[in-house]
Scaffold this motif. Structure first.
Motif, PDB file in Angstrom:
ATOM      1  N   GLU A  15      35.449  44.073  42.273  1.00 36.02           N
ATOM      2  CA  GLU A  15      35.292  43.005  43.265  1.00 36.02           C
ATOM      3  C   GLU A  15      35.340  41.625  42.615  1.00 36.02           C
ATOM      4  O   GLU A  15      36.012  40.712  43.094  1.00 36.02           O
ATOM      5  CB  GLU A  15      33.964  43.196  44.020  1.00 36.02           C
ATOM      6  N   GLU A  18      38.890  40.797  41.378  1.00 37.60           N
ATOM      7  CA  GLU A  18      39.809  40.455  42.478  1.00 37.60           C
ATOM      8  C   GLU A  18      39.603  39.032  42.958  1.00 37.60           C
ATOM      9  O   GLU A  18      40.550  38.357  43.374  1.00 37.60           O
ATOM     10  CB  GLU A  18      39.616  41.435  43.641  1.00 37.60           C
ATOM     11  N   ARG A  19      38.364  38.539  42.891  1.00 35.85           N
ATOM     12  CA  ARG A  19      38.058  37.215  43.442  1.00 35.85           C
ATOM     13  C   ARG A  19      38.195  36.077  42.435  1.00 35.85           C
ATOM     14  O   ARG A  19      38.126  34.914  42.813  1.00 35.85           O
ATOM     15  CB  ARG A  19      36.635  37.208  44.019  1.00 35.85           C
ATOM     16  N   ASN A  20      38.365  36.392  41.136  1.00 38.50           N
ATOM     17  CA  ASN A  20      38.387  35.344  40.111  1.00 38.50           C
ATOM     18  C   ASN A  20      39.519  35.570  39.121  1.00 38.50           C
ATOM     19  O   ASN A  20      39.940  36.701  38.876  1.00 38.50           O
ATOM     20  CB  ASN A  20      37.058  35.323  39.355  1.00 38.50           C
ATOM     21  N   LYS A 152      44.926  38.010  35.367  1.00 37.00           N
ATOM     22  CA  LYS A 152      43.479  38.101  35.242  1.00 37.00           C
ATOM     23  C   LYS A 152      43.126  38.093  33.757  1.00 37.00           C
ATOM     24  O   LYS A 152      43.751  38.805  32.963  1.00 37.00           O
ATOM     25  CB  LYS A 152      42.941  39.380  35.888  1.00 37.00           C
TER      26      LYS A 152
END
Length: 698
Positions: A15, A18-20, A152
């Protein structure tokens, strides 16, 4: 096998990734971050748009962790999971999880600056603060601005200051994962032992006799200490009365071990047998050995340090940091409650140990680093103000610029040259890269490739002490370098080995490590493939003819002089040693292991180049080769014109933490050096003429 802590955090990790774009993951020693994080991301689909790269500061770790992950996924090493280290690549088009050293990733960024073959880049073991990892942190900061939508970056560590890294990456999130599965009791000594080897030996034997089953991990400072400890333990254990205690298997663990011996460390002990593993600090975090219940920590580590003012390395045994001590202790709590025997008082831990290890970038020569940054050819990169997590000193950066200028990698204006660009493409330190380029021009590339490979493989000659103490130690009738020095000897050794079709028995007979010699052959092959693109003709045929024409290896020595342009030394007339020329002045001696020979009057050559300056009992030049004064002169003329401000891109000295000093000329000897004007060439020629005149009168 117990579920590793990081697996319990899989959903939370996915999670947050995915957000950063950038995430810092602090996973305590033993949390499973090195082996499981890449698998979690692969399992959750992050390899659909590119591979996952996981960097390791150490080659041994890159190989062993990739092997472990391939086993856990049930795939062949080199296919879906592979590794790449310097001079060895076990990957394929199918590879989606790639373990590689941080240096290899830096090299990949030269040919592909945006690294678009990767969807995820994991900088593992960042707390070790290796030189290359620190550079990568700065490059990742630039890269995420260019690829924020499809990249990422995860920075993982056991003990790194997460908040500091978060600030560096503009407030990125920090995720903490517990690691030690069981509590560890820390037992301190009442005083510092006189010998940490003897104290470690006594403690290990006491544990083996008195404590319940469980493996023992002993930390030593280097291979020599490990070898001594392994031998002493084996001798003492063999003398125990049969049946008085369980059996013990003593195993070394260090970076120079052959792969087949490394694997033994990760295999469980036989029944009714305890493993005693004697390791360097590679076992602190880079490698996890299951089954360890008892850790013996003497509190020392061997650390290589560079002094830019002298150009000299020292290899010192120093106290570890508190971070390292805590990492070592954590190794004992993996399988059940454990014990850590600290062979120092608690007051030493609290009052004398540093909080954390000094980053490598603040104790290393930066010539290779600066050459890499220059070769990126990015207009907004300012070498002296590059965005490092912990910047090196201005003195170190200026020292690197001067080194690169003297070997033609950068021009007077500080811009990278064509020679420098070619040097950056070679996986070698700058002096050897420059030597190969010059050797290609002079027609002795084959010989230079051999020398570069032998030095890169760190071939160690083990002398056999002669009964005559006045004579130099002998090395089992190995070639002697024809009087010219160690580089020529390394060439002759390799060619002698080649003449017997690379027979391993020949290495054994001459006290040479077979694995290192085989590695030098592999390195030479890879370097040959790289250099073939720029060579004028067939590499080996060309230089073989050259060698037959010149038994004195003149062209090779000339190439070495050009390559080691900032590592020159002139023999002192009134001292038992040499004065270094180039960018600093230092009185040094030739290392006793050198095969450099004196002439019939007992005089060593007037000028030499050296591969390394190292300070042990005194300052020594290691791997020395004789060169001619005519080859030295152009380099000294460059030295006269050198302007540090221009080399660094025009920064103002008053902006430095300390004013940068121009390199001093060699210290003049009384009655032998004039104090008036004149060019460097005139002064050296005058001194040489006076010396020859005195010699003729004898």
């Amino acid at each position: 096998m117990a579920v590793l802590p990081i697996v319990r955090f899989e959903d939370e990790i996915v999670e947050i990734v995915e957000r950063n774009t950038v995430i810092v993951i602090i996973g305590e020693t033993g949390s499973g971050k090195s082996t499981q994080l890449s698998q979690i991301l692969h399992r959750r689909g992050f390899t659909r748009s590119g591979a996952i790269a996981v960097t390791q500061p150490r080659r041994v770790a890159a190989v062993s962790v990739s092997r472990r992950v391939s086993q856990e996924l049930g795939v062949h090493l080199g296919e879906e999971v592979g590794y790449a280290i310097r001079f060895e690549d076990r990957t394929s088009a199918k590879t989606c999880i790639k373990y590689l050293t941080d240096g290899v990733l830096l090299r990949e960024s030269l040919s592909n600056p945006v690294l678009n073959q990767y969807s995820v880049i994991i900088l593992d073991e960042a707390h070790e603060r290796s030189l290359n990892t620190d550079i990568l942190l700065g490059l990742m900061k630039r890269l995420i601005k260019m690829r924020s939508s499809n990249l990422k970056v995860l920075i993982t560590s056991a003990t790194l200051d997460g908040e500091k890294v978060s600030v560096f990456f503009s407030g990125c999130p920090v995720l903490n994962i517990p690691g030690t599965l069981f509590p560890v009791e820390k037992l301190y000594s009442t005083e510092h032992p006189k010998s940490y080897i003897e104290s470690s030996l006594r403690t290990a034997l006491d544990i083996h006799i008195r404590e319940p089953p469980g493996d023992i991990l002993i930390f030593m400072t280097g291979q020599d200490d490990i070898d001594k400890m392994v031998k002493k333990l084996e001798e003492r254990i063999q003398n125990f009365e049969e049946g008085s205690c369980m059996d013990a298997l003593v195993l070394p663990l260090h970076g120079s071990l052959p792969p087949e011996m490394q694997v033994r460390v990760f295999s469980p002990a036989p029944s009714n047998c305890r493993r005693i593993i004697v390791a360097t600090n590679i076992a602190e975090t880079s490698l996890t050995v299951d089954g360890v219940v008892y850790v013996i920590d003497p509190g020392y580590v061997k650390q290589r340090q560079y002094n830019p003012s002298t150009g000299m390395y020292s290899l010192d045994v120093v106290q570890i940091s508190r971070v390292q001590a805590d990492q070592r202790a954590g190794r004992a709590g993996r399988t059940r409650p454990g014990k850590c025997y600290r062979l120092y008082p608690s007051s030493i831990y609290q009052e004398e140990f540093l909080d954390a290890t000094i980053p490598e970038i603040q104790r290393s020569s930066l010539a290779g680093t600066v050459l890499y940054l220059k070769s990126l050819d990015l207009p907004d990169i300012d070498i002296l103000n590059f965005d490092f997590l912990d910047p090196p000193s201005r003195e170190s950066l200026a020292d690197a610029l001067r080194q690169l200028y003297l070997i033609d990698a950068i021009g007077e204006d500080g811009m990278i040259t064509n020679v420098g660009r070619t040097m950056s493409e070679l996986p070698l330190e700058p002096s050897l890269s420059r030597t190969l380029i010059e050797a290609n021009q002079l027609g002795c590339l084959s010989q230079a490739l051999t020398v570069a490979a032998m030095l890169s493989a760190e071939i160690t000659l083990r002398p056999v002490q002669s009964k005559d103490t006045k004579r130099k130690p002998q090395t089992n009738m190995l070639p002697d370098g024809s009087g010219w020095g160690d580089h020529i000897q390394l060439l002759q050794i390799y060619e002698s080995w080649k003449c017997v079709d690379y027979d391993p028995d020949w290495c054994t007979e001459h006290n040479l490590q077979v694995r290192s010699m085989k590695f030098s052959r592999d390195v030479r092959k890879q370097l040959s493939q790289i250099m073939q693109k720029m060579a004028k003709g067939p590499i080996d045929a060309q230089s073989s003819a050259n060698q037959r024409e010149s038994q004195e290896y003149t062209t090779l020595r000339k190439a070495l002089c050009r390559g080691y342009g900032n590592q020159l030394a002139e023999r002192m007339l009134h001292h038992n040693g040499y004065r270094t020329l180039g960018i600093r002045s230092q009185l040094v001696q030739v290392h006793p292991s050198s095969v450099l020979e004196a002439n019939e009057d007992g005089q060593l050559p007037d000028y030499v180049v050296y591969h390394e300056l190292i300070n042990t009992s005194r300052p020594f030049m290691r791997n020395v080769c004789a060169v001619d004064m005519a080859w030295v002169m152009p380099i000294l003329k460059k030295l006269e014109k050198m302007d540090v401000n221009k080399l660094s891109g025009g920064f103002e000295p008053e902006k430095c933490e300390q004013p940068l000093q121009q390199p001093q000329a060699p210290i003049k000897e009384a009655n032998e050096r004039t104090t008036t004007g004149g060019s460097v060439e005139d002064r050296i020629q005058a001194a040489r003429e006076r010396y020859l005149a005195r010699k003729a009168k004898k």
